[in-house]
Design a protein around this motif. Sequence first.
Motif, PDB file in Angstrom:
ATOM      1  N   HIS A 383       0.780  -1.084  -0.162  1.00 52.83           N
ATOM      2  CA  HIS A 383      -0.186  -0.071   0.074  1.00 52.83           C
ATOM      3  C   HIS A 383       0.691   1.192  -0.091  1.00 52.83           C
ATOM      4  O   HIS A 383       0.375   2.493  -0.415  1.00 52.83           O
ATOM      5  CB  HIS A 383      -0.967  -0.119   1.286  1.00 52.83           C
ATOM      6  N   LYS A 387       5.901   5.537  -1.597  1.00 48.23           N
ATOM      7  CA  LYS A 387       6.777   6.495  -0.788  1.00 48.23           C
ATOM      8  C   LYS A 387       8.183   6.234  -1.135  1.00 48.23           C
ATOM      9  O   LYS A 387       8.847   7.083  -0.916  1.00 48.23           O
ATOM     10  CB  LYS A 387       6.537   6.119   0.849  1.00 48.23           C
ATOM     11  N   HIS A 412       2.035  10.230  -2.501  1.00 47.84           N
ATOM     12  CA  HIS A 412       2.916   8.745  -2.538  1.00 47.84           C
ATOM     13  C   HIS A 412       1.382   7.687  -2.876  1.00 47.84           C
ATOM     14  O   HIS A 412       1.865   6.511  -3.529  1.00 47.84           O
ATOM     15  CB  HIS A 412       2.979   8.332  -0.961  1.00 47.84           C
ATOM     16  N   HIS A 439      -6.041   3.606   0.084  1.00 48.82           N
ATOM     17  CA  HIS A 439      -6.028   3.329   1.502  1.00 48.82           C
ATOM     18  C   HIS A 439      -6.114   4.870   2.564  1.00 48.82           C
ATOM     19  O   HIS A 439      -5.933   4.628   3.668  1.00 48.82           O
ATOM     20  CB  HIS A 439      -4.729   2.474   1.979  1.00 48.82           C
ATOM     21  N   HIS A 440      -5.951   5.797   1.694  1.00 49.91           N
ATOM     22  CA  HIS A 440      -6.141   7.234   2.431  1.00 49.91           C
ATOM     23  C   HIS A 440      -7.598   7.894   1.945  1.00 49.91           C
ATOM     24  O   HIS A 440      -7.705   8.997   2.187  1.00 49.91           O
ATOM     25  CB  HIS A 440      -5.294   8.247   1.922  1.00 49.91           C
ATOM     26  N   ASP A 468      -4.223   0.428   8.744  1.00 45.49           N
ATOM     27  CA  ASP A 468      -2.991   1.749   8.598  1.00 45.49           C
ATOM     28  C   ASP A 468      -3.005   2.891   9.722  1.00 45.49           C
ATOM     29  O   ASP A 468      -1.908   2.834  10.403  1.00 45.49           O
ATOM     30  CB  ASP A 468      -3.304   2.492   7.407  1.00 45.49           C
TER      31      ASP A 468
HETATM   32 FE   FE2 Z   1      -0.023   5.495   3.281  1.00 45.44          FE
END
Ligand code: FE2
Length: 527
Positions: A383, A387, A412, A439-440, A468
């Motif tokens: 995920h 980054k 990212h 995921h955000h 997370d």
């Molecule tokens: Fe993240």
Amino acid sequence: MENTAFKEIAELKKEMHELKTEIERLNGICHIGFVLTRERDLDKLLPLVMTEISKAIDADRSTLFLVDWERMVLRSKFAENLEIDRIEVELKMGLVGLSVLSGKLINTANAYEDLRFNPEIDGKTGFRTESLISAPFFNNEGDVMGAVELLGKETGIFTKEDEKNVLKVTSMLTKINWDSEKDTDTAKKMVYELRKLTECKRGALFLLDRVNGELISVMAEGLEQDIHLSLNLGIAGLAAITGQELNIPDAYSDIRFDKRTDEKTGYRTRSLLCVPIKDQSDSVIGVIEVINKKTGVFSDSDMDLLKALSSIVAISVENAILLQEQNRQFRSLLEVLAASIDAKDHLTAGHSQKVTEYSVKIARELGFGESEIDILSVAALLHDYGKLGTDDNILKKSGKLTNEEFDHIKQHVANTRNILDKMYFMRKYRDVPLIASCHHERLDGSGYMNGLKEDKIPFMAKIIAVADVFEALTAQRNYREALSPEDAFEILEQNAGIKLDENIITALRKNWQKAIANESLQDRVMS
Ligand SMILES: [Fe+2]
């Protein structure tokens, strides 16, 4: 006189009966061959099936199309008598497409008189279609996978009988595992079929572990646990060491027989047939064993049967091993990728691993199947892969981030998407890039990168989001100390139903409480 005639009739009847049994056996072998080859030898099997069917119904040529729902096209998997190796046509055009979309057989005498006919393929192949029959086929779940098309009946038009034969073939195609990833049931089915054919009570398949000098059961009927047999003892070990097949009529009067497995399992072995499985270079990779013939002892023809089958089994076993190795390689690669991201900052070391661990626990709590859990865990491991492109100084900054810096961090997820989109994933994992990069996203649309809301966010992404946040809160960061799980849950619950999914948070809490209960139980046992 009369007596001899009776005898002759009786003799004939007996022969007929034997012949019938023989045919049944042969059918059985064919069936097993089909079950075993279905996964990876499609390229060999399909031409065979298709040529047979077009011969049987006097068609000039046959084609098998697989449907690609994403791109809405039909692609030929096999095309008889064709120079070009692949045909691709739009699903919503033509008669084959129609049979796929409607799920029904289409039979037409003159294609060019049918308005729905698409002459595009004729244009490509130089063949003029007259009569045409097309029937869809399905997978086990009933989804349409493609269609079989036959062209040019020699006598002009395909009959009702031809239609029936085509439907027979398409129903056979249902048994093929088009996803070709599941291999777990093959061993079970194989042993079951073997046992049925040799008319015995139990069957087992063992694989050879050369390092530990053992045979390990892949599938042993009537047993819950794997059994490990030493190579130095017993009939199966002997077959593995010598590479010779063995037919033991009475196990307990044979000194080579090792009674200990019977003692452990409480089962009494009487007759026993054991055949080594050899790979392509003729070295032993396992043993097939059938136990207790219902009618007494195993015959030579049982032995021949088992020997013939062991070579088919060998292919399947080698394939299974290969698949296992590929999976292992895939996993280890993913873990290295994930670890390399977390290594950018010592405070986030192990983050991806832990998020994966929590995600899997949540999924189990919610009753996910193993296959879904597998997909989820790949997405969770990767995920934060984007980054890789995030500036280290911003990533490790201990003070408050500026707006520009925060925008840079947000980038990212887009990076994760871009990188993963370039990676090749097997069919099963094709949603991984999407899941990982969401995921955000937050339920109320306040998340990034697309501000998706509620149902627009993939459910697996919602799981990773909770995992997370929980991992981030309970770990130490450059700008704050780690929170206790209780405080972290409190923050999660404040956001339940607003930003994060309530059921997912509940699942994580449940799992957490179970783990604590287990720990205290263990403490009590220890003390
Ligand atoms: Fe993240």
